[in-house]
Write a protein that holds these residues in place. Structure first.
Motif, mmCIF file in Angstrom:
data_model
loop_
_atom_site.group_PDB
_atom_site.id
_atom_site.type_symbol
_atom_site.label_atom_id
_atom_site.label_comp_id
_atom_site.label_asym_id
_atom_site.label_seq_id
_atom_site.Cartn_x
_atom_site.Cartn_y
_atom_site.Cartn_z
ATOM 1 N N CYS A 89 0.825 -1.215 0.000
ATOM 2 C CA CYS A 89 0.000 0.000 0.000
ATOM 3 C C CYS A 89 0.854 1.259 0.000
ATOM 4 O O CYS A 89 0.518 2.264 -0.643
ATOM 5 C CB CYS A 89 -0.931 0.016 1.212
ATOM 6 N N ASN A 90 1.949 1.227 0.748
ATOM 7 C CA ASN A 90 2.741 2.438 1.001
ATOM 8 C C ASN A 90 3.945 2.589 0.082
ATOM 9 O O ASN A 90 4.651 3.599 0.167
ATOM 10 C CB ASN A 90 3.213 2.448 2.454
ATOM 11 N N ASN A 91 4.199 1.602 -0.771
ATOM 12 C CA ASN A 91 5.353 1.663 -1.667
ATOM 13 C C ASN A 91 4.932 1.355 -3.098
ATOM 14 O O ASN A 91 4.133 0.443 -3.334
ATOM 15 C CB ASN A 91 6.424 0.656 -1.221
ATOM 16 N N LEU A 92 5.468 2.111 -4.022
ATOM 17 C CA LEU A 92 5.150 1.913 -5.439
ATOM 18 C C LEU A 92 5.995 0.788 -6.013
ATOM 19 O O LEU A 92 7.172 0.654 -5.706
ATOM 20 C CB LEU A 92 5.400 3.194 -6.223
ATOM 21 N N VAL A 93 5.380 -0.007 -6.858
ATOM 22 C CA VAL A 93 6.082 -1.039 -7.622
ATOM 23 C C VAL A 93 5.975 -0.663 -9.093
ATOM 24 O O VAL A 93 4.890 -0.306 -9.575
ATOM 25 C CB VAL A 93 5.478 -2.433 -7.374
ATOM 26 N N TYR A 94 7.085 -0.720 -9.809
ATOM 27 C CA TYR A 94 7.090 -0.322 -11.211
ATOM 28 C C TYR A 94 7.091 -1.554 -12.108
ATOM 29 O O TYR A 94 7.819 -2.514 -11.863
ATOM 30 C CB TYR A 94 8.307 0.553 -11.516
ATOM 31 N N ILE A 95 6.240 -1.509 -13.130
ATOM 32 C CA ILE A 95 6.146 -2.601 -14.087
ATOM 33 C C ILE A 95 6.294 -2.039 -15.496
ATOM 34 O O ILE A 95 6.297 -0.816 -15.693
ATOM 35 C CB ILE A 95 4.811 -3.360 -13.945
ATOM 36 N N GLN A 96 6.428 -2.960 -16.469
ATOM 37 C CA GLN A 96 6.561 -2.581 -17.874
ATOM 38 C C GLN A 96 7.679 -1.561 -18.075
ATOM 39 O O GLN A 96 7.469 -0.459 -18.595
ATOM 40 C CB GLN A 96 5.233 -2.060 -18.423
ATOM 41 N N ASP A 97 8.873 -1.954 -17.619
ATOM 42 C CA ASP A 97 10.069 -1.114 -17.778
ATOM 43 C C ASP A 97 9.899 0.277 -17.176
ATOM 44 O O ASP A 97 10.395 1.278 -17.722
ATOM 45 C CB ASP A 97 10.457 -1.003 -19.254
#
Length: 263
Positions: A89-97
């Motif tokens: 919830c509190n941290n962003l995860v990056y996908i698709q480069d």
């Protein structure tokens, strides 16, 4: 909620246990696994007796949607499913480069996604009209800034497979402005849902309601859509409909898509 009470004739207060407290821990866990993360947290705050049952992995595993394993940082070890839930919830995860950021909505556990400007199609995307810059307050490496007043259209495609099923979502354009910018109130917006059996269109409208976000950016709501099983993609379009107003100084971070909040 820990104790019910009754007042007798003499004014003496007698306490008795709630029947709910007599349930086996597994039963209480199952009941709260059918609610929401917010309900589970409220239950623990109201009664410490519910803590072990409501904080159990069997409850919070239900709040972690299928596919969450791909969002877990490989270098992290979590002591519980509840801890993992709040990390997502509190941290962003990056996908698709790095083209999309993903997190969970804290109250509902639904997936939130932001499309970066790199994931959007912008007309007149050349160095004569737009420049790509890096600014520290952006969650993405580069964002486009409009240099001259030029008619433009911005569109993006969002796969509903990334989002939570059977959920009402709201989409927002997230941006900043520099001097001499006149705002987005003369911009039209449209949605198209593309699926195996459904094609639904929303009428274009003017955007007038601006909100400041906690991260310092501005956002304007584009509209709502529902993630149906037979709707595979949502196409979002933002079109300038009044060329008399300069749009110079517009900086676009992306389109934020998150669960619609109840009034």
């Amino acid at each position: 909620m820990e104790k019910d009470h009754v007042v007798e004739g003499r004014g003496e207060i007698l306490y008795k246990s709630s029947p709910f407290e007599a349930l086996p821990e597994e039963c209480i866990s199952h009941i709260y696994s059918l609610t929401s993360p917010r309900d589970a947290c409220v239950a623990v705050s109201l009664s410490k007796l519910f803590g072990p049952a409501v904080d159990s992995d069997s409850v919070w595993e239900k709040f972690l949607l299928p596919g969450h394993q791909s969002l877990i940082p490989k270098s992290r070890i979590f002591s519980s499913k509840k801890e993992l839930y709040f990390v997502l919830c509190n941290n962003l995860v990056y996908i698709q480069d790095g083209g999309k950021s993903v997190c969970l909505d804290k109250e509902s556990g639904k997936t939130c996604v932001m499309l970066s400007a790199k994931q959007l199609e912008i007309t007149f995307d050349s160095h004569y009209f737009w420049q790509w810059i890096s600014i520290p307050e952006s969650r993405f490496d580069q964002v486009p800034e409009l240099l001259v007043e030029v008619p433009f259209k911005i569109s993006g495609v969002m796969s509903t497979q990334t989002l939570s099923p059977k959920t009402c979502y709201s989409a927002y354009i997230v941006y900043k402005t520099r001097d001499r910018f006149h705002g987005l109130k003369h911009i039209g917006v449209g949605f198209i849902g593309q699926g195996t059996r459904v094609t639904k269109r929303w009428e274009r409208k003017n955007l007038t309601k601006l909100e400041e976000r906690e991260d310092g950016w501005m956002e304007t709501e584009l509209g709502e859509f529902f993630t149906e099983f037979d709707c595979e993609e949502i196409v979002l379009s933002i079109i300038e409909i009044d060329y008399a107003y300069w749009k110079r100084g517009l900086i676009i971070q992306g389109i934020d898509i998150r669960p619609t909040k109840s009034p």
